[in-house]
Design an enzyme around this catalytic site. Sequence first.
Site, PDB file in Angstrom:
ATOM      1  N   LEU A  53       0.730  -1.202   0.000  1.00  9.40           N
ATOM      2  CA  LEU A  53      -0.085   0.091  -0.056  1.00  9.40           C
ATOM      3  C   LEU A  53       0.815   1.285   0.061  1.00  9.40           C
ATOM      4  O   LEU A  53       1.933   1.144   0.690  1.00  9.40           O
ATOM      5  CB  LEU A  53      -0.934   0.016   1.270  1.00  9.40           C
ATOM      6  CG  LEU A  53      -2.047  -1.030   1.544  1.00  9.40           C
ATOM      7  CD1 LEU A  53      -2.646  -1.016   2.627  1.00  9.40           C
ATOM      8  CD2 LEU A  53      -2.960  -0.995   0.178  1.00  9.40           C
ATOM      9  N   ASP A  54       0.385   2.259  -0.688  1.00  5.74           N
ATOM     10  CA  ASP A  54       1.192   3.362  -0.574  1.00  5.74           C
ATOM     11  C   ASP A  54       1.345   3.872   0.968  1.00  5.74           C
ATOM     12  O   ASP A  54       0.470   3.483   1.699  1.00  5.74           O
ATOM     13  CB  ASP A  54       0.555   4.660  -1.368  1.00  5.74           C
ATOM     14  CG  ASP A  54       0.278   4.449  -2.665  1.00  5.74           C
ATOM     15  OD1 ASP A  54       1.172   3.693  -3.173  1.00  5.74           O
ATOM     16  OD2 ASP A  54      -0.437   4.783  -3.325  1.00  5.74           O
ATOM     17  N   ARG A  55       2.316   4.679   1.008  1.00 11.46           N
ATOM     18  CA  ARG A  55       2.623   5.250   2.401  1.00 11.46           C
ATOM     19  C   ARG A  55       1.391   5.974   2.936  1.00 11.46           C
ATOM     20  O   ARG A  55       0.737   5.758   4.278  1.00 11.46           O
ATOM     21  CB  ARG A  55       3.877   6.205   2.473  1.00 11.46           C
ATOM     22  CG  ARG A  55       4.047   6.752   3.806  1.00 11.46           C
ATOM     23  CD  ARG A  55       5.599   7.611   3.925  1.00 11.46           C
ATOM     24  NE  ARG A  55       5.892   7.852   5.143  1.00 11.46           N
ATOM     25  CZ  ARG A  55       7.262   8.072   5.177  1.00 11.46           C
ATOM     26  NH1 ARG A  55       8.040   8.308   4.243  1.00 11.46           N
ATOM     27  NH2 ARG A  55       7.477   8.503   6.769  1.00 11.46           N
ATOM     28  N   THR A  57      -1.628   5.736   2.127  1.00 11.27           N
ATOM     29  CA  THR A  57      -2.922   4.998   2.273  1.00 11.27           C
ATOM     30  C   THR A  57      -2.957   3.998   3.527  1.00 11.27           C
ATOM     31  O   THR A  57      -2.102   3.324   3.768  1.00 11.27           O
ATOM     32  CB  THR A  57      -3.043   4.172   0.807  1.00 11.27           C
ATOM     33  OG1 THR A  57      -2.931   4.625  -0.230  1.00 11.27           O
ATOM     34  CG2 THR A  57      -4.281   3.111   0.974  1.00 11.27           C
ATOM     35  N   HIS A 154       0.257   3.756  -7.880  1.00 10.69           N
ATOM     36  CA  HIS A 154      -0.971   4.921  -7.912  1.00 10.69           C
ATOM     37  C   HIS A 154      -2.161   4.612  -8.505  1.00 10.69           C
ATOM     38  O   HIS A 154      -2.758   5.628  -9.064  1.00 10.69           O
ATOM     39  CB  HIS A 154      -0.200   6.071  -8.027  1.00 10.69           C
ATOM     40  CG  HIS A 154       0.767   6.450  -6.892  1.00 10.69           C
ATOM     41  ND1 HIS A 154       1.645   7.565  -7.276  1.00 10.69           N
ATOM     42  CD2 HIS A 154       1.092   5.796  -5.673  1.00 10.69           C
ATOM     43  CE1 HIS A 154       2.565   7.539  -5.935  1.00 10.69           C
ATOM     44  NE2 HIS A 154       2.184   6.667  -5.274  1.00 10.69           N
TER      45      HIS A 154
END
Length: 233
Positions: A53-55, A57, A154
């Site tokens: 997961l993105d930081r 998110t 993303h």
Amino acid sequence: MLDILFEDENLVLIDKPAGLLVHRTRQAYGEDENALIQLRDQIGSWVSPVHRLDRATSGILLFAKNEEILPQLKARFMDREVRKFYLTIARGIPGEKAGLIDQPLESERSKRLQEAQTKYRVLAESEIPFNSTGRYPTSRYSLLEMELLTGRTHQIRRHLAHIRHYIIGDKKHGDNKQNIFFERQFALQNLLLHAWKLSFHHPITGEEISLSCPPPAHFRTIMRELGWESGNL
């Protein structure tokens, strides 16, 4: 302490807080705090993330607890055998209340176009009496459920930017006027993107694992400000 949603001798799923790295990255060189190390120390076991997961998110993140099942789990993500749903709050209201965004995305590494597909569904709509852009006396927003069919970097953020329904709080792909408005009006400092649901079959038992995770406090605060109830999520 990380919130553990499910754990057995092979798997562990957590609710990753917004702002926490999944693991060390070159972009965050020198930062020691990440979900992998925290979880390893918390449960006293070797772990490895199956996906990322993105930081910025928040939400459900799956780890393997032994190396033998890790390739199998990663293959299931690649083969689209894992269903992944996200919640987000975006600018505007899509004309179609459900649909598919089928738009190739350029790889950040190779710069080649890659297949990318995301389903969306409008869960709630809001119009508030604030001029967030300097153009209109009111502003409209939507609560969206997003299902990833592919896993590009993303992807949800870029796909919603493609259809001009920018995620609130997205400083890279979003609408800066909206970000500034939400920061000033509601003191929002976060990206409003949350990994909400995950379902897959257990690699050992074959049992279906289906989990949901309510959005974090900052997300629920904005929902209330927009007139939406979060109790049924």
